[in-house]
Write a protein that holds these residues in place. Structure first.
Motif, PDB file in Angstrom:
ATOM      1  N   PRO A 154      47.574 101.062  95.423  1.00 24.43           N
ATOM      2  CA  PRO A 154      48.927 101.523  95.096  1.00 24.43           C
ATOM      3  C   PRO A 154      48.971 102.630  94.041  1.00 24.43           C
ATOM      4  N   GLN A 155      47.913 102.777  93.255  1.00 28.51           N
ATOM      5  CA  GLN A 155      47.911 103.811  92.213  1.00 28.51           C
ATOM      6  C   GLN A 155      47.350 105.144  92.697  1.00 28.51           C
ATOM      7  N   ASN A 156      46.837 105.192  93.929  1.00 28.00           N
ATOM      8  CA  ASN A 156      46.287 106.428  94.468  1.00 28.00           C
ATOM      9  C   ASN A 156      47.381 107.494  94.529  1.00 28.00           C
ATOM     10  N   GLN A 157      47.080 108.683  94.053  1.00 34.44           N
ATOM     11  CA  GLN A 157      48.073 109.757  93.987  1.00 34.44           C
ATOM     12  C   GLN A 157      48.617 110.123  95.367  1.00 34.44           C
ATOM     13  N   CYS A 159      48.834 108.211  97.951  1.00 34.79           N
ATOM     14  CA  CYS A 159      49.700 107.111  98.372  1.00 34.79           C
ATOM     15  C   CYS A 159      51.076 107.220  97.724  1.00 34.79           C
ATOM     16  N   ASN A 160      51.104 107.542  96.440  1.00 38.93           N
ATOM     17  CA  ASN A 160      52.383 107.668  95.733  1.00 38.93           C
ATOM     18  C   ASN A 160      53.200 108.869  96.194  1.00 38.93           C
ATOM     19  N   ALA A 164      54.058 106.423 100.192  1.00 40.63           N
ATOM     20  CA  ALA A 164      55.193 105.618  99.702  1.00 40.63           C
ATOM     21  C   ALA A 164      56.544 106.165 100.152  1.00 40.63           C
TER      22      ALA A 164
END
Length: 180
Positions: A154-157, A159-160, A164
């Protein structure tokens, strides 16, 4: 009562986005990131990303055909990506990010071609649909670290910034079809 499990294999850009969305849907038994359509045997993520293996990033979907039809799967697929972008989705560029439906049988091919024709006639997008419809070939499941990538990272750039927002839009549009 036994479930009737069917498979679909779809390419619509980064497999992390497509896999995460399908795994959230009712009627989906599993969705796995993988590679298909290329000439390289036993492809790796690194090789596919270099763009010369012929493989596309795909998602292999196992679904309960008593809950979802193949057409349902394809309608959701077309809502998840832009089928008018040739060999890309957003900033992800290369043949590995092409829009493709890798059919498993003649019935799937007919459904895919029919739906693409209907969508083209509806003039939803300003540009023509470039999604290829081709027989599934040379499928390989991606490395373990790609499975459930969004949920596990969830902290992968990326992904964000990319996954997301795409999933938020997807969840809003398909709220009634999401798993509890």
């Amino acid at each position: 009562m036994a479930k009737t499990i069917h498979q679909a294999t779809l390419a619509g850009g980064c497999f992390w986005c497509i896999e995460s969305a399908f795994n959230a849907l009712q009627g989906i038994e599993s969705a796995y990131s993988g590679y298909a359509g290329g000439h390289m045997q036993n492809p790796t993520y690194k090789a596919v990303c270099e763009g010369d293996t012929g493989h596309a990033e795909v998602v292999r979907i196992n679904y309960d055909a008593d809950q979802l039809s193949y057409r349902d799967i394809l309608e959701i697929f077309f809502a998840l990506h832009d089928p008018t972008q040739l060999n890309r989705q957003g900033n992800d560029v290369g043949t590995q990010y092409r829009s493709a439906i890798f059919y498993h049988n003649d019935e799937q091919k007919a459904v895919a071609e029919s739906l693409i024709k209907e969508l083209a006639e509806q003039d939803i997008w300003p540009d023509p649909i470039v999604t290829e419809v081709t027989a599934l070939s040379n499928y390989h499941q991606a490395e373990d670290y790609h499975q459930d990538y969004f949920r596990n990272n969830p902290q992968n750039q990326y992904c964000n910034m990319v996954v997301a927002p795409k999933l938020a839009k997807f969840r809003q549009k398909f709220a009634a079809r999401l798993k509890d």
